[in-house]
Design an enzyme around this catalytic site. Structure first.
Site, PDB file in Angstrom:
ATOM      1  N   CYS A   1      -0.641   4.292   1.747  1.00  0.00           N
ATOM      2  CA  CYS A   1      -0.947   5.665   2.169  1.00  0.00           C
ATOM      3  C   CYS A   1      -0.412   6.649   1.125  1.00  0.00           C
ATOM      4  CB  CYS A   1      -0.389   5.907   3.567  1.00  0.00           C
ATOM      5  SG  CYS A   1      -1.159   7.298   4.402  1.00  0.00           S
TER       6      CYS A   1
ATOM      7  N   GLU B  72       2.299  -2.368   7.444  1.00  0.00           N
ATOM      8  CA  GLU B  72       3.640  -2.431   8.050  1.00  0.00           C
ATOM      9  C   GLU B  72       3.633  -1.989   9.506  1.00  0.00           C
ATOM     10  OE1 GLU B  72       2.566  -0.085   6.136  1.00  0.00           O
ATOM     11  OE2 GLU B  72       3.356   1.865   6.803  1.00  0.00           O
TER      12      GLU B  72
ATOM     13  N   HIS C  93      -2.137   0.904   6.927  1.00  0.00           N
ATOM     14  CA  HIS C  93      -0.703   0.612   7.040  1.00  0.00           C
ATOM     15  C   HIS C  93      -0.446  -0.804   7.544  1.00  0.00           C
ATOM     16  CE1 HIS C  93       0.958   4.725   6.505  1.00  0.00           C
ATOM     17  NE2 HIS C  93      -0.217   5.104   6.963  1.00  0.00           N
TER      18      HIS C  93
END
Lengths: 230, 84
Positions: free
Chosen positions: A86, A197, A195
């Protein structure tokens, strides 16, 4: 494997990244403040999402000149895995570690959603545990994820298998060629808007991103670590 | 001390979604003859005189930071002396 998560003023996905590596992978991880100047001793570098320096001027433009960035460029040059997610992707573009630039989303809205991604290339150290053309679900949260490059750069990205993830089905932000993530020519610097994560724990309902981190760990075990212990 | 005005615009080949949205609004307001809208940035710098060539300095700082030349063009004007 020892991983650095770079923290800029305005980073806000640093803790998610830290958690994915410490708890998802079970590996050692540190926060490294942007004013530091060395990444010696780290095997991998993560540049997390957020709004570094308030996105002033252009997203990533000011972070690119932070004290830690020469060390990030050095780590990339040494072949260490560098992942920018990002805002981290935007910083890698501004730093010239990846080609192209980001524009505002086509519809001018900040989009927070979970999207389907297609794994275009699984022969990378970041994607070896995915199948080619596999569809995975990963969250996105950005206002400037509309990837742009000129046609010559796009041809080069295609020719060298550098397009790693594309949006499957509807393109949320208008990015060129549905690009969601690209890698550098040498294959150790990956930038992606989605994302992974945030999709690395079954308790949170989605583990599709965990294999990206596991792929990095596998690569480390097979290369640097093997060389070190032999 | 000189005042430097920097104008940054998106390249012709880059779609400007903000400009398109503003143009749509202008059309809705009945300004039908507006054919295109491009939104850019305007930056003012006050620069002390130094040994360095000011044009070279301004171009370098635009190339490195103020503009992203993958998607943007810039032009600049170096103005008269500013009394500090």
């Amino acid at each position: 494997m020892k991983t650095a998560v770079i923290v800029f003023p305005g980073s806000n996905c640093d803790q998610d990244m830290y958690y994915a590596i410490r708890d998802g992978l079970g590996e050692e991880v540190d926060y490294v403040w942007h004013a530091e100047t060395s990444l010696d001793g780290y095997d991998a570098v993560m540049i997390p999402g957020g709004f570094s320096y308030g996105d002033y001027l252009r997203s990533g433009a000011i972070a690119r000149f932070a004290g830690i960035m020469p060390a990030v460029v050095k780590a990339a040059g040494e072949g260490k895995p560098v992942l920018g997610v990002c805002n981290g992707f935007q910083i890698l573009l501004e730093a010239g570690l990846l080609p192209g630039a980001m524009l505002k989303n086509r519809d001018l809205k900040f989009i927070c959603d979970t999207v389907r991604l297609k794994v275009e290339n699984n022969k990378t150290l970041f994607t070896s545990l995915y199948k080619k053309d596999e569809i995975i679900r990963i969250p996105i949260a950005h206002g400037e994820g509309n990837y742009f490059c000129d046609d010559k750069t796009l041809r080069s990205l295609n020719d060298h298998g550098q397009i790693i993830f594309t949006y499957d089905g509807e393109n949320p932000n208008g990015s060129k060629a549905n690009i969601a993530g690209i890698i550098n020519r040498t294959g150790n610097v990956l930038g992606m808007m989605p994302h992974p994560e945030r999709a690395a724990d079954a308790l949170l309902g989605n583990e599709d991103g965990l294999r990206l981190f596991q792929s990095i760990l596998n690569h480390w075990r097979e290369t640097a670590h093997a060389a070190y212990t032999s | 001390m000189k005042k430097v005005k920097v104008f940054i615009t998106l390249k012709e080949s880059v779609l400007d979604p903000q400009g398109q949205a503003v143009m749509q609004s202008l059309h809705n307001m009945d300004y039908k003859n507006v054919r295109d809208v491009r939104i850019g940035k305007y930056i003012e710098l006050e620069m002390e005189d130094s040994a360095a060539d000011i044009k070279e300095q301004v171009e370098a700082l635009c190339d490195k930071l103020l503009a992203n030349t993958v998607i943007e063009n810039y032009r600049y004007e170096i103005g008269e002396e500013v009394r500090s």
